[in-house]
Scaffold this motif. Structure first.
Motif, PDB file in Angstrom:
ATOM      1  N   GLY A  78       0.233  -2.156  -6.505  1.00 16.58           N
ATOM      2  CA  GLY A  78       0.886  -2.126  -5.196  1.00 16.58           C
ATOM      3  C   GLY A  78       0.251  -3.066  -4.206  1.00 16.58           C
ATOM      4  O   GLY A  78       0.939  -3.813  -3.495  1.00 16.58           O
ATOM      5  N   VAL A  79      -1.080  -3.056  -4.173  1.00 14.80           N
ATOM      6  CA  VAL A  79      -1.790  -3.931  -3.235  1.00 14.80           C
ATOM      7  C   VAL A  79      -1.585  -5.394  -3.624  1.00 14.80           C
ATOM      8  O   VAL A  79      -1.381  -6.257  -2.765  1.00 14.80           O
ATOM      9  CB  VAL A  79      -3.288  -3.561  -3.194  1.00 14.80           C
ATOM     10  CG1 VAL A  79      -4.077  -4.566  -2.388  1.00 14.80           C
ATOM     11  CG2 VAL A  79      -3.466  -2.167  -2.607  1.00 14.80           C
ATOM     12  N   SER A  91       3.790   1.568  -1.290  1.00 13.55           N
ATOM     13  CA  SER A  91       4.444   1.771  -2.584  1.00 13.55           C
ATOM     14  C   SER A  91       3.572   2.577  -3.538  1.00 13.55           C
ATOM     15  O   SER A  91       4.089   3.269  -4.414  1.00 13.55           O
ATOM     16  CB  SER A  91       4.804   0.421  -3.207  1.00 13.55           C
ATOM     17  OG  SER A  91       3.618  -0.290  -3.555  1.00 13.55           O
ATOM     18  N   VAL A  92       2.270   2.523  -3.338  1.00 12.48           N
ATOM     19  CA  VAL A  92       1.356   3.311  -4.169  1.00 12.48           C
ATOM     20  C   VAL A  92       1.564   4.801  -3.906  1.00 12.48           C
ATOM     21  O   VAL A  92       1.511   5.624  -4.815  1.00 12.48           O
ATOM     22  CB  VAL A  92      -0.105   2.895  -3.887  1.00 12.48           C
ATOM     23  CG1 VAL A  92      -1.085   3.806  -4.581  1.00 12.48           C
ATOM     24  CG2 VAL A  92      -0.327   1.450  -4.295  1.00 12.48           C
ATOM     25  N   VAL A  93       1.832   5.116  -2.646  1.00 10.18           N
ATOM     26  CA  VAL A  93       2.034   6.518  -2.274  1.00 10.18           C
ATOM     27  C   VAL A  93       3.396   7.013  -2.750  1.00 10.18           C
ATOM     28  O   VAL A  93       3.517   8.140  -3.218  1.00 10.18           O
ATOM     29  CB  VAL A  93       1.901   6.676  -0.739  1.00 10.18           C
ATOM     30  CG1 VAL A  93       2.212   8.091  -0.308  1.00 10.18           C
ATOM     31  CG2 VAL A  93       0.518   6.255  -0.279  1.00 10.18           C
ATOM     32  N   VAL A 143       0.840  -1.203   0.000  1.00  8.28           N
ATOM     33  CA  VAL A 143       0.000   0.000   0.000  1.00  8.28           C
ATOM     34  C   VAL A 143       0.874   1.252   0.000  1.00  8.28           C
ATOM     35  O   VAL A 143       0.577   2.226  -0.683  1.00  8.28           O
ATOM     36  CB  VAL A 143      -0.955  -0.021   1.217  1.00  8.28           C
ATOM     37  CG1 VAL A 143      -1.711   1.283   1.339  1.00  8.28           C
ATOM     38  CG2 VAL A 143      -1.924  -1.187   1.107  1.00  8.28           C
ATOM     39  N   PRO A 153      -0.166   2.072 -10.266  1.00  5.62           N
ATOM     40  CA  PRO A 153      -1.591   1.963  -9.933  1.00  5.62           C
ATOM     41  C   PRO A 153      -1.794   1.274  -8.574  1.00  5.62           C
ATOM     42  O   PRO A 153      -0.978   0.469  -8.141  1.00  5.62           O
ATOM     43  CB  PRO A 153      -2.173   1.105 -11.052  1.00  5.62           C
ATOM     44  CG  PRO A 153      -1.182   1.173 -12.154  1.00  5.62           C
ATOM     45  CD  PRO A 153       0.153   1.405 -11.514  1.00  5.62           C
ATOM     46  N   GLN A 154      -2.887   1.603  -7.942  1.00  3.16           N
ATOM     47  CA  GLN A 154      -3.167   1.080  -6.611  1.00  3.16           C
ATOM     48  C   GLN A 154      -3.282  -0.438  -6.613  1.00  3.16           C
ATOM     49  O   GLN A 154      -2.772  -1.109  -5.724  1.00  3.16           O
ATOM     50  CB  GLN A 154      -4.450   1.696  -6.062  1.00  3.16           C
ATOM     51  CG  GLN A 154      -4.760   1.262  -4.644  1.00  3.16           C
ATOM     52  CD  GLN A 154      -5.993   1.951  -4.096  1.00  3.16           C
ATOM     53  OE1 GLN A 154      -6.667   2.683  -4.795  1.00  3.16           O
ATOM     54  NE2 GLN A 154      -6.287   1.706  -2.841  1.00  3.16           N
ATOM     55  N   PHE A 155      -3.937  -1.004  -7.614  1.00  6.57           N
ATOM     56  CA  PHE A 155      -4.112  -2.455  -7.633  1.00  6.57           C
ATOM     57  C   PHE A 155      -2.783  -3.192  -7.771  1.00  6.57           C
ATOM     58  O   PHE A 155      -2.628  -4.309  -7.283  1.00  6.57           O
ATOM     59  CB  PHE A 155      -5.092  -2.883  -8.734  1.00  6.57           C
ATOM     60  CG  PHE A 155      -4.534  -2.825 -10.130  1.00  6.57           C
ATOM     61  CD1 PHE A 155      -3.929  -3.938 -10.696  1.00  6.57           C
ATOM     62  CD2 PHE A 155      -4.628  -1.664 -10.886  1.00  6.57           C
ATOM     63  CE1 PHE A 155      -3.420  -3.882 -11.977  1.00  6.57           C
ATOM     64  CE2 PHE A 155      -4.119  -1.610 -12.173  1.00  6.57           C
ATOM     65  CZ  PHE A 155      -3.511  -2.718 -12.732  1.00  6.57           C
TER      66      PHE A 155
END
Length: 87
Positions: free
Chosen positions: A48-49, A37-39, A35, A44-46
């Motif tokens: 990183g998650v 790494s998204v910041v 999570v 894209p968020q998906f």
């Protein structure tokens, strides 16, 4: 009514972290790293998650495998100590 006081030994046992304690810490850290790494990175968020969840799933799989192996080995050692061979 008589009361007795018990003294408590103030010595504390040494706290040693086992491999499984470290795994229990590493699993949520992997999820948080995904999570986070998204910041930090422009992904894209998906992604990183998903990467964080994949690493956490690998850690869970390893812990299940390691627990099964150690339980199997200890069961074999226990069973082996009870068997005697007649020669």
């Amino acid at each position: 009514m008589a009361q007795t006081q018990h003294t408590v030994d103030e010595t504390r046992p040494e706290r040693n972290c086992s491999e499984f304690d470290l795994l229990l810490v590493a699993i949520p850290l992997a999820l948080l790293a995904g999570v986070g790494s998204v910041v930090l990175f422009p992904i894209p968020q998906f992604v990183g998650v998903t990467l964080g969840a994949a690493v956490a799933a690998c850690l869970v799989g390893y812990s299940i495998y390691a627990i099964a192996q150690s339980a199997y080995m200890s069961a074999e050692e226990t069973a082996g100590s009870h068997h005697t061979t007649a020669e």
